[in-house]
Scaffold this motif. Structure first.
Motif: not given
Length: 213
Positions: A135-145
């Protein structure tokens, strides 16, 4: 990369319920005892997030009865989620438990290896939560679901009261929504209107599990 964000959008929105995936145990109102992750370190951070797409209830939940929550990336709405900053191994163990598999087993080990390479979507199998979506990145780290690979083809099914209560709890915890915002969000999700009127849904969110629709 060893840290990743796991984005919850169903009952795992609620920290108490998600804790069963991390530490083991049975959530209130649920029919399953979870083994927990191999690494029981608490999430390094929590964050409220949104993503393009939407929530849909379908299938049959073995834990709650009724429809299970799935993420439909093609829906023309916004998904309200809660991101937990975990290690790769923790996320793999969470995903394994979603599929009633052993933390640290072959599925979890393979997923931990594959995750850094997932650019958009990876389907590990045809099961309910065997498809991983980035789902993109948050604070430079990848988001997964995780979700169902063919979620758009599933027939909507109404969720149960206990399941909705956990989701509502998580939405309030993460997003600080009012009761009305929660009702509006859930009512817009395919499946909910099959079993719940807005009034009945409000009763459930107020703690009356006997409310029907």
């Amino acid at each position: 990369m060893n840290q990743v964000w796991y984005v919850a959008y169903g009952s795992n929105l609620a920290l108490e319920r998600f804790s069963c995936y991390l530490y083991g145990g049975r959530p209130r109102g649920g029919a399953r005892v979870y083994p927990g992750c191999r690494d029981v370190t608490p999430p390094a951070q929590l964050a409220a997030v949104t993503a393009p797409g939407g929530l849909v209830f379908a299938g049959a939940s073995k834990v709650w009865g009724g429809g299970s929550a799935f993420y439909n990336a093609a829906a023309p709405t916004q998904l309200a989620g809660r991101a937990y900053l975990l290690t790769l191994d923790q996320l793999a163990d969470v995903a394994a438990q979603e599929m009633w598999r052993e933390p640290g087993g072959a599925y979890a080990l393979e997923l931990a290896t594959l995750l850094p390479q997932v650019a958009e979507i990876h389907s590990a199998g045809p099961g309910r939560y065997e498809t991983v979506v980035r789902l993109g990145e948050l604070d430079g780290l990848p988001m997964f679901t995780v979700t169902h690979g063919t979620v758009a083809e599933l027939e909507p099914v109404a969720p149960t009261a206990s399941y909705l209560q956990w989701i509502a709890t998580g939405l309030v915890e993460a997003h600080r929504w009012s009761r009305q915002q929660v009702v509006d969000y859930l009512q817009a999700a395919p499946g909910v209107q099959l079993g719940w009127t807005p009034g009945a849904l409000r009763s459930v969110l107020d703690g009356d599990a006997g409310g029907g629709g």
